[in-house]
Design an enzyme around this catalytic site. Structure first.
Site: not given
Length: 640
Positions: A443, A325
């Site tokens: 996630h 990320t």
């Protein structure tokens, strides 16, 4: 001396002596291995062993600190107990095994890279499955562990025969007597953490001398702390003037736009009126191209996004720069290539970068990083707050706004609803806004509110993808009711793909992501098939806004007729350039390799090994060496 030998702290002194001795032997072995590469003057050798011993001393200070505290507070009656005798024997042997194992590890690391532990070693700790498998295939681990165990046993026997352990176990002391000695030992890691860096090891112009003057353990700690991997030491390099010249040509073939001979600063000049469209950028966790039907991916997982694509500017040949990320955040916000080591987001020297946040602010925008989790994770709040963005994270959500959450943060519906409220506040303040919104629902553990989609919560990635798609669909419906909707550009892009592993290095399909730009009142729908990547997002948006600005970005406006197609992709160690149907890859150890891309879709990539031509080598080195050099010199900072 006899009194000290019978004190508790004598065993700590023994640990220091053993660690320093084994480290000196290790340094000597590594020195003789590289004897033809080092400077052998007496002064250089004195520096190598003197500075090295200093770092070793600090290293063992860190190691011993917890045991010092243990001995300080351990009651006297338990110290002399027979059970503690066996605990001490076990602990001493484990310590000896550890320092011998460390010495062997340093040998093998030096044998491969000719340096002490660094971020590559940190990377090995991260990718344990691959690393352990590689070690088992590369070395006779059974024999090595047996040899290490035997050497550790010999050292233990010597310590035992010299009565160090027995004297320690028979010691008698009051708390106030041992407090002074303990305080001295505890000051070593405390003071060194605050004041010592790896710069002391730069004793020579000879890099081998510098590496030998380091301590492997301290260097590993330093790599964790600074999260960097030096480009010049490990990767293919070229003349700096040539690198900068090639880099400038890769960024813009018109030399007259550049305003500085030392970096890539240039003026982007637009004619006509500048626009003040709002920007709402939704960065979706792990949204691989394989989930998007419009890219040839799986059906029915993203019906809302696929519907939106038909009304949007859709970039179908678009790539993430990395696999984390923070890499996506770095590339989008700063428009920089993925430099080796950790992302700039996680480095200590990441304030006041040449960030799009500052450009938006100088144009009168309210800029916000909006995240449903706690932004201290991965240093995100620190990075964004010091690079032109305000922060809205988990602590800013009221109980009513947080209807469902996991350990990663609130569900995507709650996050996007909060983003609408923040946009309303900016609109009421009569300010255009730029919102960088980071989702979390896609996630693990893949939990989301029940009843939203036809896949039950907590059943896997596909459900999480479909839920995020649902949340974005609901968000767009609500946004259409807002007074600011007609003046807003919505950008939807992934931070990275859901997986990164492949049979070959840097598989393109594991970097292929969607980029959707939706603004029905502003932009006509179109499919753009130019090869591009996350570093091009901000320059493209600024082009849509018709802004003139000073740029230090490595990316460019994809919609410009002069755009040079290419994508920059990487991992912590591998650095890639995809251009003209060829992928060129730089690796640690100054290695370079090229592939011809035979076939590619969002599920797989087929390559053929080819020779690296001069143009490909020049191009890839210019991007990565150039970015590393400019960052080192602080020439990628915001100076307006």
């Amino acid at each position: 001396m006899q009194k000290y030998m019978r004190s508790r702290c004598a065993i700590i002194g023994l640990f220091f002596l053993l660690f320093l001795s084994v480290s000196a032997v290790t340094r000597s072995v590594l020195l003789f291995k590289s004897i033809n590469m080092i400077d052998l003057s007496f002064l250089e050798l004195l520096k190598i062993y003197g500075v090295g011993a200093f770092y070793d001393f600090i290293s063992v200070g860190y190691l011993a600190s917890l045991f010092v505290l243990y001995l300080l507070f351990l009651p006297q009656k338990f110290l002399n107990h027979k059970i503690h005798r066996y605990i001490t024997y076990i602990f001493v042997y484990i310590f000896l095994f550890g320092i011998v194992f460390l010495a062997f590890s340093e040998w093998f690391f030096w044998d491969e890279f000719n340096v002490r532990f660094n971020f590559i070693a940190v990377d090995y700790l991260i990718y344990t499955k691959e690393v352990i498998g590689n070690i088992n295939e590369s070395y006779p681990m059974g024999i090595l562990i047996t040899v290490i165990s035997f050497i550790s046993a010999l050292l233990f026997y010597a310590v035992y025969k010299l009565q160090y352990i027995e004297n320690f176990l028979k010691s008698q002391s009051l708390f106030k007597e041992r407090f002074k000695s303990s305080l001295i030992y505890l000051l070593i890691p405390a003071l060194s953490f605050a004041s010592v860096t790896g710069d002391l090891s730069k004793i020579s112009s000879n890099q081998y001398d510098n590496e030998l003057s380091k301590s492997g353990l301290y260097s590993l700690f330093e790599a964790f702390r600074n999260n960097t991997l030096d480009y010049d030491m490990f990767y293919v390099t070229q003349n700096s003037e040539k690198v900068l010249s090639t880099l400038k040509n890769s960024i813009d073939s018109n030399p007259s736009v550049f305003t500085d001979t030392e970096d890539i600063t240039r003026n982007i000049i637009k004619s006509g009126e500048e626009k003040d469209y709002n920007i709402m950028m939704i960065v979706v966790e792990s949204l691989s191209g394989k989930f998007i039907e419009s890219l040839g991916g799986e059906k029915n997982l993203t019906p809302n996004l696929d519907s939106l694509i038909k009304e949007s500017l859709f970039f179908n040949n678009f790539y993430a720069t990395g696999t984390r990320t923070v890499r996506g955040m770095e590339a989008i916000t700063l428009s920089v290539p993925p430099t080796p080591g950790r992302s700039i987001v996680k480095r200590p020297d990441n304030h006041n970068m040449y960030s799009s946040g500052f450009i938006f602010k100088n144009k009168g925008y309210e800029t916000k990083f909006i995240y449903g989790g706690h932004g201290y994770f991965d240093n995100m709040n620190e990075f964004f707050s010091n690079n032109g963005f305000g922060i809205v994270d988990r602590v800013d959500f009221s109980d009513e706004e947080d209807t469902f959450h996991t350990v990663w943060g609130v569900c995507d519906e709650d996050l996007l609803n909060k983003s609408l409220k923040e946009a309303d506040l900016s609109y009421k303040a009569h300010k255009p806004f730029m919102s960088f919104i980071m989702t979390t629902s896609n996630h693990r553990p893949y939990d989301y509110p029940n009843g939203r989609i036809d896949i039950p919560s907590h059943t896997g990635r596909e459900g999480a993808v479909k839920y995020t798609d649902y949340a974005i669909g609901e968000f767009i419906k609500k946004a259409k009711e807002k007074p600011w909707f007609k003046n807003t550009i919505f950008v939807i892009v992934a931070d990275h793909c859901s997986t990164s592993a492949g049979k070959i290095e840097l598989p393109l399909d594991k970097y292929h992501i969607p980029l959707i730009v939706y603004a029905p009142e502003i932009i006509k729908p179109m499919v753009v098939d130019k090869v591009s990547s996350q570093i091009d997002i901000m320059p493209t948006l600024f082009g849509m806004l018709n802004w003139s600005y000073k740029s230090k970005f490595y990316g460019n406006d994809i919609l410009s007729p002069s755009f040079q197609e290419r994508a920059l992709i990487g991992t912590y160690q591998k650095l890639g350039l995809y251009k003209s149907n060829k992928l060129t890859v730089l690796s640690a150890g100054k290695k370079i390799k090229s592939y011809e891309v035979l076939e590619q879709d969002v599920f797989s990539t087929k390559y053929k090994d080819i020779q690296t031509d001069t143009e490909s080598k020049n191009n890839i080195v210019s991007y990565y060496q150039g970015a590393s050099s400019l960052h080192k010199k602080g020439l990628d900072r915001y100076d307006d």
